[in-house]
Design a protein around this motif. Sequence first.
Motif, mmCIF file in Angstrom:
data_model
loop_
_atom_site.group_PDB
_atom_site.id
_atom_site.type_symbol
_atom_site.label_atom_id
_atom_site.label_comp_id
_atom_site.label_asym_id
_atom_site.label_seq_id
_atom_site.Cartn_x
_atom_site.Cartn_y
_atom_site.Cartn_z
ATOM 1 N N GLN A 144 -4.802 7.535 4.378
ATOM 2 C CA GLN A 144 -6.257 7.592 4.250
ATOM 3 C C GLN A 144 -6.922 6.406 4.934
ATOM 4 O O GLN A 144 -7.975 6.550 5.540
ATOM 5 N N ARG A 145 -6.317 5.242 4.841
ATOM 6 C CA ARG A 145 -6.878 4.068 5.518
ATOM 7 C C ARG A 145 -6.905 4.273 7.029
ATOM 8 O O ARG A 145 -7.860 3.863 7.700
ATOM 9 N N ASP A 196 -2.184 6.204 0.479
ATOM 10 C CA ASP A 196 -3.303 5.297 0.696
ATOM 11 C C ASP A 196 -3.337 4.825 2.148
ATOM 12 O O ASP A 196 -4.405 4.698 2.739
ATOM 13 N N SER A 197 -2.167 4.560 2.724
ATOM 14 C CA SER A 197 -2.100 4.142 4.129
ATOM 15 C C SER A 197 -2.650 5.228 5.031
ATOM 16 O O SER A 197 -3.432 4.955 5.934
ATOM 17 N N VAL A 254 0.852 -1.180 0.000
ATOM 18 C CA VAL A 254 0.000 0.000 0.000
ATOM 19 C C VAL A 254 0.889 1.233 0.000
ATOM 20 O O VAL A 254 1.796 1.342 0.811
#
Length: 193
Positions: A13-14, A10-11, A6
């Motif tokens: 946002q996760r 993206d991390s 990832v």
Amino acid sequence: MVGTTVRAPDSRQRFIEAAIPLFARHSFAGTSLQMIADEVGVTKSAVHHHFRTREELLYAVVEPLVGQVRAAVEAAEALRSRSARAERMLTGFVDIVMVNRVLAPVLVSDPGAVEMLRSRPEVSDLVDRLIKLFADLEPGVGGWIKADMVLAGLAGGISPRTSNLDGDVLRRYLIEASRRTLGLRAPRCLRPS
């Protein structure tokens, strides 16, 4: 073969997306970075790579919301009459609450989250401007009390009892109850003939 690594944005946002239901379920103070890491399935150090503290994570969660509230406040402040400003702020804020149904109650009624956010001058000033748009309808302490009640009531109206309501129905009830509390009449175009 496509990798499963990832990317960093993206991390980040996760972690933000995982934090919202955890804050709602366990409170801001009751949610640890380890819980967020567990929810995402990574190590705590992976969360620390993006957020050194829970406070940084909470601010990242609310940053888009702060922008939405700022836009609604500025749009309302641009109107001429107190009632038009209050009506614009009310409908704008209800729309924001509806989009953020899980997060809104945390931001208004979770003491740890409220204290942390109020410690940020830009957020504190924005909330004061929002409340003033409601309070200006009635001079004195009564206006401030009603404004505070509406702000808390809008977030409180989002509850397990209302979670199954159609969004338009819930929005209508939130606006009507808030208008009654503020003593604000519906705009002429919305009144029955």
